[in-house]
Design a protein around this motif. Structure first.
Motif, PDB file in Angstrom:
ATOM      1  N   HIS A 246       0.855  -1.117   0.101  1.00 31.34           N
ATOM      2  CA  HIS A 246       0.002   0.024   0.022  1.00 31.34           C
ATOM      3  C   HIS A 246       0.786   1.251  -0.333  1.00 31.34           C
ATOM      4  CE1 HIS A 246      -3.173   2.834   1.134  1.00 31.34           C
ATOM      5  NE2 HIS A 246      -3.948   1.902   0.993  1.00 31.34           N
ATOM      6  N   PRO A 247       0.433   2.289  -0.971  1.00 29.81           N
ATOM      7  CA  PRO A 247       1.231   3.531  -1.007  1.00 29.81           C
ATOM      8  C   PRO A 247       1.764   4.084   0.448  1.00 29.81           C
ATOM      9  CG  PRO A 247      -0.103   3.611  -2.884  1.00 29.81           C
ATOM     10  CD  PRO A 247      -0.470   2.307  -1.922  1.00 29.81           C
ATOM     11  N   TYR A 248       0.448   3.940   1.353  1.00 27.07           N
ATOM     12  CA  TYR A 248       0.546   4.651   2.685  1.00 27.07           C
ATOM     13  C   TYR A 248       1.627   3.518   3.695  1.00 27.07           C
ATOM     14  CZ  TYR A 248      -0.828   5.752   7.604  1.00 27.07           C
ATOM     15  OH  TYR A 248      -0.660   6.192   8.761  1.00 27.07           O
ATOM     16  N   ALA A 284      -9.361   7.484   1.248  1.00 31.72           N
ATOM     17  CA  ALA A 284      -9.207   8.648   2.046  1.00 31.72           C
ATOM     18  C   ALA A 284      -7.509   8.904   2.105  1.00 31.72           C
ATOM     19  CB  ALA A 284      -9.251   8.067   3.578  1.00 31.72           C
ATOM     20  N   PHE A 285      -6.872   8.200   1.472  1.00 33.38           N
ATOM     21  CA  PHE A 285      -5.331   8.408   1.609  1.00 33.38           C
ATOM     22  C   PHE A 285      -5.092   9.564   0.161  1.00 33.38           C
ATOM     23  CE2 PHE A 285      -0.987   7.184   0.774  1.00 33.38           C
ATOM     24  CZ  PHE A 285      -0.327   7.962   1.686  1.00 33.38           C
ATOM     25  N   HIS A 286      -5.979   9.536  -0.723  1.00 33.84           N
ATOM     26  CA  HIS A 286      -5.654   9.734  -2.051  1.00 33.84           C
ATOM     27  C   HIS A 286      -5.052  11.535  -2.066  1.00 33.84           C
ATOM     28  CE1 HIS A 286      -9.708  11.920  -2.458  1.00 33.84           C
ATOM     29  NE2 HIS A 286      -9.045  12.847  -2.950  1.00 33.84           N
ATOM     30  N   PRO A 287      -5.305  12.244  -1.168  1.00 32.13           N
ATOM     31  CA  PRO A 287      -4.822  13.705  -1.370  1.00 32.13           C
ATOM     32  C   PRO A 287      -3.196  13.601  -0.889  1.00 32.13           C
ATOM     33  CG  PRO A 287      -6.724  13.817   0.092  1.00 32.13           C
ATOM     34  CD  PRO A 287      -6.325  12.367   0.071  1.00 32.13           C
ATOM     35  N   ARG A 288      -2.776  12.631  -0.235  1.00 32.16           N
ATOM     36  CA  ARG A 288      -1.485  12.589  -0.137  1.00 32.16           C
ATOM     37  C   ARG A 288      -0.623  11.485  -0.950  1.00 32.16           C
ATOM     38  NH1 ARG A 288      -1.664  11.235   6.385  1.00 32.16           N
ATOM     39  NH2 ARG A 288       0.573  12.283   6.566  1.00 32.16           N
ATOM     40  N   CYS A 289      -1.392  10.791  -1.838  1.00 33.12           N
ATOM     41  CA  CYS A 289      -0.802   9.459  -2.630  1.00 33.12           C
ATOM     42  C   CYS A 289      -0.334  10.143  -3.912  1.00 33.12           C
ATOM     43  CB  CYS A 289      -2.057   8.586  -2.813  1.00 33.12           C
ATOM     44  SG  CYS A 289      -1.375   7.138  -3.532  1.00 33.12           S
ATOM     45  N   ALA A 290       0.850   9.699  -4.226  1.00 29.27           N
ATOM     46  CA  ALA A 290       1.545  10.145  -5.425  1.00 29.27           C
ATOM     47  C   ALA A 290       0.969   9.295  -6.517  1.00 29.27           C
ATOM     48  CB  ALA A 290       2.986   9.930  -5.303  1.00 29.27           C
ATOM     49  N   PHE A 291       0.183   8.088  -6.339  1.00 31.69           N
ATOM     50  CA  PHE A 291      -0.156   7.474  -7.314  1.00 31.69           C
ATOM     51  C   PHE A 291      -1.706   7.344  -7.635  1.00 31.69           C
ATOM     52  CE2 PHE A 291       3.290   5.485  -5.038  1.00 31.69           C
ATOM     53  CZ  PHE A 291       4.350   5.310  -6.070  1.00 31.69           C
ATOM     54  N   ALA A 292      -2.273   8.485  -6.956  1.00 33.34           N
ATOM     55  CA  ALA A 292      -3.725   8.464  -6.979  1.00 33.34           C
ATOM     56  C   ALA A 292      -4.353   8.681  -8.429  1.00 33.34           C
ATOM     57  CB  ALA A 292      -4.112   9.781  -6.195  1.00 33.34           C
ATOM     58  N   GLU A 293      -5.539   7.986  -8.862  1.00 36.90           N
ATOM     59  CA  GLU A 293      -5.804   8.071 -10.142  1.00 36.90           C
ATOM     60  C   GLU A 293      -7.200   8.589  -9.991  1.00 36.90           C
ATOM     61  OE1 GLU A 293      -6.006   4.307 -11.742  1.00 36.90           O
ATOM     62  OE2 GLU A 293      -3.744   4.342 -12.110  1.00 36.90           O
ATOM     63  N   ALA A 313      -6.124  -2.754   0.327  1.00 38.17           N
ATOM     64  CA  ALA A 313      -6.977  -1.965  -0.368  1.00 38.17           C
ATOM     65  C   ALA A 313      -6.332  -0.832  -1.077  1.00 38.17           C
ATOM     66  CB  ALA A 313      -7.933  -1.346   0.937  1.00 38.17           C
ATOM     67  N   CYS A 314      -6.248  -0.894  -2.180  1.00 38.39           N
ATOM     68  CA  CYS A 314      -5.694  -0.079  -3.286  1.00 38.39           C
ATOM     69  C   CYS A 314      -6.045  -0.200  -4.748  1.00 38.39           C
ATOM     70  CB  CYS A 314      -4.066   0.017  -2.999  1.00 38.39           C
ATOM     71  SG  CYS A 314      -3.393   1.249  -4.238  1.00 38.39           S
ATOM     72  N   HIS A 315      -6.743   0.866  -5.125  1.00 36.20           N
ATOM     73  CA  HIS A 315      -7.018   0.448  -6.876  1.00 36.20           C
ATOM     74  C   HIS A 315      -5.925   0.395  -7.785  1.00 36.20           C
ATOM     75  CE1 HIS A 315     -11.045   1.601  -5.785  1.00 36.20           C
ATOM     76  NE2 HIS A 315     -10.857   2.905  -5.465  1.00 36.20           N
ATOM     77  N   VAL A 316      -4.666   1.121  -7.224  1.00 32.43           N
ATOM     78  CA  VAL A 316      -3.820   1.047  -8.303  1.00 32.43           C
ATOM     79  C   VAL A 316      -2.664  -0.153  -8.019  1.00 32.43           C
ATOM     80  CG1 VAL A 316      -1.833   2.548  -9.292  1.00 32.43           C
ATOM     81  CG2 VAL A 316      -4.168   3.416  -8.580  1.00 32.43           C
ATOM     82  N   ASP A 317      -2.126  -0.365  -6.857  1.00 35.77           N
ATOM     83  CA  ASP A 317      -1.321  -1.435  -6.418  1.00 35.77           C
ATOM     84  C   ASP A 317      -0.177  -1.122  -7.087  1.00 35.77           C
ATOM     85  OD1 ASP A 317      -0.050  -3.426  -5.290  1.00 35.77           O
ATOM     86  OD2 ASP A 317      -1.357  -5.055  -6.224  1.00 35.77           O
TER      87      ASP A 317
HETATM   88  S1  SF4 Z   1      -3.264   4.450  -5.418  1.00 32.22           S
HETATM   89 FE1  SF4 Z   1      -5.542   5.234  -5.099  1.00 32.22          FE
HETATM   90  S2  SF4 Z   1      -6.253   3.736  -3.784  1.00 32.22           S
HETATM   91 FE2  SF4 Z   1      -4.136   3.411  -3.818  1.00 32.22          FE
HETATM   92  S3  SF4 Z   1      -3.365   4.083  -1.913  1.00 32.22           S
HETATM   93 FE3  SF4 Z   1      -3.194   5.898  -3.474  1.00 32.22          FE
HETATM   94  S4  SF4 Z   1      -5.145   6.860  -3.605  1.00 32.22           S
HETATM   95 FE4  SF4 Z   1      -5.512   5.207  -2.465  1.00 32.22          FE
END
Ligand code: SF4
Ligand SMILES: Nc1ncnc2c1ncn2[C@@H]1O[C@H](COP(=O)(O)OP(=O)(O)O)[C@@H](O)[C@H]1O
Ligand SMILES: [Mg+2]
Lengths: 337, 338
Positions: A246-248, A284-293, A313-317
């Motif tokens: 998980h990116p987190y 909930a992590f998306h504002p801090r996530c470099a991989f968010a879609e 629990a991650c869409h992108v993995d």
């Molecule tokens: S890639 Fe998307 S789902 Fe995965 S942690 Fe980042 S924001 Fe969340």
């Protein structure tokens, strides 16, 4: 049947606006004798989740789902039954030993009262057992310590006394909530070693909660990483820490000091942690996530198995291994020993 | 450890008493007006020879510090001078009126502690419920209704209208007091198995004691409630609950112990205001105690009596605060062992 089965636990506070969701659909299992870690930044819901194992729900909050302790749901237990299982089936040690022990009660009172209540021991028998417990947690001169008060001891010693109190009635499950956080680094190792030893000697299960992955690594079999009231990922502690998916989790691990950047400032996770009042939609992590879609912003990612007993629990993995194996991208060995 | 703690408090109390003695001496020595003239009366003080003889006899011609030593010597011998109005030694006046006030003050304090702390605990355990709201009004009433008003209302309601309790004195007119053992009529009636007098003295005691207790009840109720609520939020209470201790035990042993410390510290000052209240209440209920005596002495400028009462009240006050300190140390080990 597992010792503790938390099943789709949701805890929310009714407020004037939308309800504040403190814990959102958390499931967690602890088997007898197992040591399970619960990690995540402060405010991610670790304590609130763990407290439900003792039937504690924050004032004014409602809990849905089930929290089965030895097969019995504590959320629907009578008050009387709750007081019976507390201390005997499940016990808890809290973060700050400066405040979790009663400053005006002697060590003897605080170690023997639960024995007198739950085991109906005589004063003498309870005292003998308390001395045994103090020896077990390696407090020097136990019989003298009994007549002392908490302020006579250092933080580390107080935490040992608190642990002795929690273990007095031989609970099957011990919840250790940030038990090293308030202590000096030099004392932390001693407490961690003690927990490890007690678990081996007494065969009890432990839920070990910390926001510091650096201490997590030493102890647990299974690791849950929580973010904003939800489980972000779960798996064997060594695998999760060696190859976070998980990116987190990845960001938490990156923030740990290592041999190379020891003494340098840690890489903090950018952005602000989500709170129950302001939880971003979707992941909930998306504002801090470099991989968010795009869909990270609208859809809550489901916890799905990714093999080798791990769930994510991650869409992108983004850290999935190219060869499709379960481990994922290995880090440079700063974790694990 | 504890012995040293007590010893220190005793030392502090003795020092305080000495301070009070100095102040009362200053009061007599430095006040305008010639004590000789006041003591001798008009005729005698017109004769310089008599005045001179009096001054010599009482050491008033000596330097101030010699007078002070003399004053101390008299004090130690229990000689507080003679009251101008009663013509009795002040000490025997105090001995006569003291027990009545003591009986009243102790009863009022006991009522206040039991009712105030008890209701405070209830209010905290039912915080923000209807009972809590009702008790908030009670507490506010207790601290804000003037004792004077409360006395009149109590007399009108319970004495004049309902005829439940008498409104003046310690016994009915003509009734003989019980044999003097402690001077406390209730206690003496019990000791001498004098049941009729017991009933009468209790009936006489109830109204003034209740009125006197009211402000203290209000204060203790409010203090106990807030202190309990503060302690309930403490980690150590969560620890106690996590051990599965019965709720009653958690309240009694873990919450109350922490909550009582601040309550005990206000007891001292609450008692001070209660002492002030006795002057008024004793006047209104014709209670023959120190309060009434003080009132009479003050209105007659009876200096020896005023000084005697001042000393007496100050010592009682110091004693009460000493007891509060000891209680404080008994409850909180951090105070007695550090
Ligand atoms: S890639 Fe998307 S789902 Fe995965 S942690 Fe980042 S924001 Fe969340
Ligand atoms: N008694 C409570 N009442 C209301 N909100 C609470 C209570 N306890 C915790 N919270 C909220 O629930 C969230 C999770 O808290 P907590 O479980 O203590 O986090 P953690 O232990 O992971 O640091 C936080 O946002 C916190 O503010
Ligand atoms: Mg926490």
């Amino acid at each position: 049947m597992s010792l503790l089965e938390i099943d789709d636990l949701t805890i929310s506070l009714a407020t004037t606006g939308a309800p504040r969701v403190l814990v959102d659909g958390v499931s967690l299992t602890v088997d007898s004798g197992q040591m399970v870690g619960l990690a995540g930044e402060s405010g991610s819901g670790k304590t609130v989740t763990a407290l439900t194992a003792l039937g504690f729900v924050p004032d004014g909050a409602t809990a849905t789902g089930a929290v089965r302790l030895d097969g019995e749901d504590v959320l629907t237990m009578s008050k009387k039954r709750l007081r019976e299982v507390r201390g005997t089936t499940v016990a808890m040690v809290f973060q700050d030993p400066m405040t979790s022990l009663h400053p005006m009660l002697s060590v003897e009172t605080q170690l023997t009262e639960q024995l007198r209540v739950h085991r109906s021991l005589s004063r003498r028998a309870a005292k003998a057992r308390a001395i045994e417990m103090l020896e077990l947690v390696r407090i020097p001169n136990p019989s003298k310590a009994l007549s002392a008060y908490p302020h006579h001891f250092s933080g580390g010693m107080r935490q040992r006394i608190a642990i002795a109190g929690a273990l007095a009635c031989e609970p099957k499950l011990l919840i250790a909530d940030e038990v090293t956080t308030a202590l000096d680094v030099t004392v932390q190792a001693g407490i961690l070693g003690l927990l490890e030893q007690l678990r081996r000697e007494l065969g009890m299960a432990v839920v070990f909660i910390t926001h510091d992955l650096g201490v997590m690594n030493v102890t647990t079999d299974e690791l849950y990483v929580m973010y904003s009231g939800r489980v972000a990922e779960r798996g064997g502690t060594r695998q999760v820490l060696a190859a976070p998916r998980h990116p987190y989790t990845r960001a938490l691990v990156d923030a740990l000091p290592d041999a190379q950047n020891l003494g340098h400032p840690l890489v903090a996770i950018p952005g602000e942690a989500a709170t129950p009042e302001r939880r971003p939609a979707g992941c909930a992590f998306h504002p801090r996530c470099a991989f968010a879609e795009d869909r990270c912003r609208t859809e809550v990612p489901e916890l799905l198995p990714i093999g080798a007993g791990r769930v994510l629990a991650c869409h992108v993995d983004p850290f999935a291994p190219a060869d499709g194996s379960a481990t994922g991208v290995l880090l440079d060995g700063r974790i694990g020993s | 450890m504890f012995a040293r703690f007590v010893l220190k408090r005793v030392g502090a109390a003795v020092l305080l008493v000495f301070g009070i003695v100095v102040v009362t001496f200053a009061l007599t020595a430095l006040l305008p007006g010639d004590p000789a003239a006041a003591q001798l009366g008009d005729r005698a003080s017109g004769d310089p020879a008599i005045v001179e003889a009096y001054r010599k006899a009482h050491g008033l011609d000596q330097p101030l510090w010699t007078q002070f030593v003399l004053y101390l010597v008299h004090l130690v011998q229990g000689d507080l001078g003679t009251s101008l109005q009663s013509r009795n030694p002040v000490l025997s006046d105090l001995a006569q009126f003291g027990p009545a006030s003591f009986e009243l003050a102790v009863t009022a304090t006991a009522i206040a502690v039991i009712v105030g702390v008890g209701l405070g605990i209830l209010a905290a355990l039912r915080a923000n419920g209807p009972l809590d709201h009702t008790l908030r009004v009670v507490s506010l009433g207790g601290v804000s209704i003037p004792i004077f008003w409360l006395s009149l209302i109590a007399v009108f309601l319970f004495s004049t209208q309902l005829r439940l309790f008498p409104s003046s004195g310690r016994l009915n007119p003509g009734e003989t007091p019980p044999n003097h053992i402690t001077g406390l009529y209730v206690l003496d009636s019990v000791i001498t198995a004098n049941w009729a007098t017991l009933g009468s003295s209790v009936a006489h005691l109830i109204l003034p004691a209740l009125v006197l207790a009211a402000p203290m009840v209000g204060l203790l109720l409010r203090f106990t409630r807030s202190s309990m609520l503060e302690v309930i939020g403490n980690d150590y209470v969560r620890s106690a609950n996590a051990k599965g201790l019965p709720a009653g035990l958690v309240v009694r042993r873990h919450i109350l112990r922490g909550a009582l410390v601040p309550v005990i510290t206000v007891l001292g000052s609450a008692f001070a205001s209660l002492l002030a209240g006795t002057v008024l209440v004793e006047q209104i209920f014709a209670w023959p105690g120190i309060g009434s005596y003080a009132y009479r002495s003050a209105s007659n400028l009876d200096l020896p009596a005023i000084v005697g009462v001042t000393l007496f009240v100050a010592i009682v006050f110091i004693l009460v605060n000493f007891l509060v300190d000891i209680l404080y140390g008994l409850i909180d080990p951090r105070i007695r062992t550090s």
